[in-house]
Design a protein around this motif. Structure first.
Motif, PDB file in Angstrom:
ATOM      1  N   SER A 126       0.875  -1.179   0.000  1.00 43.43           N
ATOM      2  CA  SER A 126       0.000   0.000   0.000  1.00 43.43           C
ATOM      3  C   SER A 126       0.908   1.224   0.000  1.00 43.43           C
ATOM      4  O   SER A 126       1.938   1.255   0.676  1.00 43.43           O
ATOM      5  CB  SER A 126      -0.934  -0.017   1.206  1.00 43.43           C
ATOM      6  OG  SER A 126      -0.171   0.002   2.386  1.00 43.43           O
ATOM      7  N   ILE A 127       0.539   2.201  -0.815  1.00 37.45           N
ATOM      8  CA  ILE A 127       1.426   3.348  -1.059  1.00 37.45           C
ATOM      9  C   ILE A 127       0.759   4.613  -0.527  1.00 37.45           C
ATOM     10  O   ILE A 127      -0.415   4.871  -0.806  1.00 37.45           O
ATOM     11  CB  ILE A 127       1.647   3.546  -2.578  1.00 37.45           C
ATOM     12  CG1 ILE A 127       1.906   2.214  -3.288  1.00 37.45           C
ATOM     13  CG2 ILE A 127       2.719   4.596  -2.854  1.00 37.45           C
ATOM     14  CD1 ILE A 127       3.291   1.788  -3.449  1.00 37.45           C
ATOM     15  N   GLU A 128       1.496   5.372   0.240  1.00 32.84           N
ATOM     16  CA  GLU A 128       0.984   6.668   0.703  1.00 32.84           C
ATOM     17  C   GLU A 128       2.161   7.617   0.897  1.00 32.84           C
ATOM     18  O   GLU A 128       3.177   7.240   1.512  1.00 32.84           O
ATOM     19  CB  GLU A 128       0.212   6.482   2.020  1.00 32.84           C
ATOM     20  CG  GLU A 128      -0.780   7.608   2.275  1.00 32.84           C
ATOM     21  CD  GLU A 128      -1.729   7.272   3.432  1.00 32.84           C
ATOM     22  OE1 GLU A 128      -2.090   8.193   4.167  1.00 32.84           O
ATOM     23  OE2 GLU A 128      -2.085   6.092   3.584  1.00 32.84           O
ATOM     24  N   ASP A 129       2.022   8.838   0.391  1.00 32.24           N
ATOM     25  CA  ASP A 129       3.071   9.860   0.554  1.00 32.24           C
ATOM     26  C   ASP A 129       4.470   9.339   0.231  1.00 32.24           C
ATOM     27  O   ASP A 129       5.396   9.488   1.051  1.00 32.24           O
ATOM     28  CB  ASP A 129       3.062  10.414   1.990  1.00 32.24           C
ATOM     29  CG  ASP A 129       1.777  11.175   2.280  1.00 32.24           C
ATOM     30  OD1 ASP A 129       1.140  11.616   1.312  1.00 32.24           O
ATOM     31  OD2 ASP A 129       1.428  11.303   3.454  1.00 32.24           O
ATOM     32  N   LYS A 130       4.628   8.725  -0.927  1.00 33.22           N
ATOM     33  CA  LYS A 130       5.946   8.244  -1.389  1.00 33.22           C
ATOM     34  C   LYS A 130       6.550   7.140  -0.513  1.00 33.22           C
ATOM     35  O   LYS A 130       7.767   6.889  -0.554  1.00 33.22           O
ATOM     36  CB  LYS A 130       6.950   9.419  -1.466  1.00 33.22           C
ATOM     37  CG  LYS A 130       6.608  10.452  -2.539  1.00 33.22           C
ATOM     38  CD  LYS A 130       7.234  10.054  -3.855  1.00 33.22           C
ATOM     39  CE  LYS A 130       6.827  10.980  -5.003  1.00 33.22           C
ATOM     40  NZ  LYS A 130       7.197  10.416  -6.301  1.00 33.22           N
ATOM     41  N   ALA A 186       6.031   3.058   0.622  1.00 36.09           N
ATOM     42  CA  ALA A 186       5.332   1.800   0.347  1.00 36.09           C
ATOM     43  C   ALA A 186       5.464   0.883   1.549  1.00 36.09           C
ATOM     44  O   ALA A 186       6.574   0.625   2.025  1.00 36.09           O
ATOM     45  CB  ALA A 186       5.943   1.135  -0.884  1.00 36.09           C
ATOM     46  N   ASP A 225       0.754  -1.592  -6.602  1.00 33.29           N
ATOM     47  CA  ASP A 225      -0.244  -1.270  -5.577  1.00 33.29           C
ATOM     48  C   ASP A 225      -1.518  -2.104  -5.731  1.00 33.29           C
ATOM     49  O   ASP A 225      -2.458  -1.961  -4.957  1.00 33.29           O
ATOM     50  CB  ASP A 225      -0.575   0.236  -5.575  1.00 33.29           C
ATOM     51  CG  ASP A 225      -1.208   0.692  -6.890  1.00 33.29           C
ATOM     52  OD1 ASP A 225      -1.404  -0.159  -7.791  1.00 33.29           O
ATOM     53  OD2 ASP A 225      -1.494   1.892  -7.018  1.00 33.29           O
ATOM     54  N   LYS A 285      -3.679  -1.748  -7.811  1.00 35.42           N
ATOM     55  CA  LYS A 285      -4.742  -0.943  -8.430  1.00 35.42           C
ATOM     56  C   LYS A 285      -4.341  -0.475  -9.820  1.00 35.42           C
ATOM     57  O   LYS A 285      -4.945   0.436 -10.386  1.00 35.42           O
ATOM     58  CB  LYS A 285      -5.046   0.274  -7.539  1.00 35.42           C
ATOM     59  CG  LYS A 285      -5.559  -0.100  -6.169  1.00 35.42           C
ATOM     60  CD  LYS A 285      -5.526   1.102  -5.239  1.00 35.42           C
ATOM     61  CE  LYS A 285      -5.812   0.676  -3.799  1.00 35.42           C
ATOM     62  NZ  LYS A 285      -5.376   1.699  -2.832  1.00 35.42           N
ATOM     63  N   TYR A 301       5.707   0.833  -9.358  1.00 33.11           N
ATOM     64  CA  TYR A 301       6.657   1.759  -8.728  1.00 33.11           C
ATOM     65  C   TYR A 301       8.005   1.067  -8.591  1.00 33.11           C
ATOM     66  O   TYR A 301       8.099  -0.144  -8.678  1.00 33.11           O
ATOM     67  CB  TYR A 301       6.204   2.120  -7.310  1.00 33.11           C
ATOM     68  CG  TYR A 301       4.874   2.817  -7.187  1.00 33.11           C
ATOM     69  CD1 TYR A 301       4.799   4.204  -7.061  1.00 33.11           C
ATOM     70  CD2 TYR A 301       3.685   2.094  -7.153  1.00 33.11           C
ATOM     71  CE1 TYR A 301       3.572   4.844  -6.921  1.00 33.11           C
ATOM     72  CE2 TYR A 301       2.465   2.721  -7.018  1.00 33.11           C
ATOM     73  CZ  TYR A 301       2.413   4.098  -6.899  1.00 33.11           C
ATOM     74  OH  TYR A 301       1.205   4.730  -6.760  1.00 33.11           O
TER      75      TYR A 301
END
Lengths: 231, 231
Positions: free
Chosen positions: A7-11, A13, A39, A41, A45
């Motif tokens: 799950s990826i958030e604010d650069k 993982a 991700d 989805k 990356y």
């Protein structure tokens, strides 16, 4: 090439717990190593591992997102699980390699199997997604009663493949391009006549898969390939 | 419905030794019972058992031959066996359900497996033919060196599927109708560049199987389905 689901958030993982275990314990990755990430989805990356443990691996994103090239069609496959579950399992692996957006399992009158293990199916799905270098994890639904699936379809066009005599459309003539399509594949003993009639009343078209008698899992794969080839 | 493979001469069917054992020992058929028969060359028959033993069953033909409906194309699939042989075995089962005329196994530079068991493959082939109610048993060749296969092809059009960059034809654009087509599928590590060049020199076209990375056995099945759908 190893790919990890995160799950990826604010650069940043955060690998799933299963992927963290695989990353730290099986592949013995260390902080500072570069990894490929998806991700689930539709995005790829790359990232550098900043923290590695068997329960939680974290990476800083260095490039991405890069979107997976979109297919020109949406396919929802609904299939009755076979008595030998390994036959459905390989079908799922292949269907995902080729391309499918959603898989449902249906409980029919003639179903010989009425139980599936969602956790096991999920692992097969994730493994096939990574193996075939994709970034989108198809939705897999739990076993549903036949009528419920029929009633809740939101697809542009709906088909039911069966062996009863009726007016049928050849799978070769389906226009998959730019549309969402739901196709129902029955159990080893075929759908019951009342099920076919119920589907027909709900605007499902009968589908012809050609002259040869196909096993349930072959029929499932056949429609995935047809969508891929005809779009 | 049980189908038995037999050699037919003068209205008399002699079941193969394996089929005789199955007929007499497993299914416990008796003289006087009616059975379905195929000759493996494309013809269906019905017959009445006149003599039943585990080693040799004989039936008198009561109807037939009825010819299996011909496909509008001829497909010869040549594939490098995978390290896990069960992956190729299921591919063969599915390929036959869908339709293929000849299967060859090729030994390539990057092959991880250099042995196949023809007897085991033959049983899978025969079982799939009967399961899918066909009367024609595809030809299955033994493992051949890559170059030998290239040099001996007699097909109208020849393709090699590989991952090197080159001018490629999409499988979706092949015209299978009324033609004989040979398609080569490489091992897990792909063909070697020198093999692709050798094929190219011998007028094999490079083939594009789409955006997803497919396993060897999925690629094999993909081309069988493409031929079925596109013809």
């Amino acid at each position: 090439m190893n790919i990890f689901i995160a799950s990826i958030e604010d650069k940043v993982a955060v690998l799933t717990s299963e992927e963290s275990w695989h990353c730290a314990k099986v592949l013995r990755k260390k902080a500072g190593e570069e990894i490929n990430i998806i991700d689930g989805k539709g995005n790829f990356y790359r990232g550098i591992l900043t923290s590695v443990s068997e329960k939680k691996c974290i990476a800083g994103i260095t490039s991405g997102p890069e979107a997976q090239k979109k297919r020109g069609y949406q396919l929802h496959l609904a299939i009755a699980p076979t008595k030998q579950i390994d036959r459905i399992e390989w079908m799922i692996e292949k269907a995902i390699e080729i391309g499918v957006d959603e898989i449902s399992f249906i409980q029919c009158k003639n179903s010989e199997r009425v139980v599936i293990k969602p956790e096991r199916i999920r692992k097969i799905v994730e493994s096939a997604v990574k193996q075939s270098l994709q970034a989108y994890i198809p939705k897999v639904n739990e076993l549903l009663p036949f009528k419920q699936l029929i009633e809740t379809s939101k697809c542009d066009q709906n088909f039911i493949a069966h062996c009863f005599e009726s007016e049928k459309q050849s799978v070769k003539k389906i226009n998959f391009k730019g549309k969402s399509t739901l196709i129902l594949i029955g159990p080893e003993g075929d759908f019951a006549l009342e099920e076919v009639e119920y589907a027909s009343k709900n605007k499902f078209n009968s589908l012809d898969l050609g002259d040869n008698r196909l096993r349930t899992e072959t029929a499932g794969l056949y429609v995935c390939l047809a969508a891929s080839i005809l779009s």
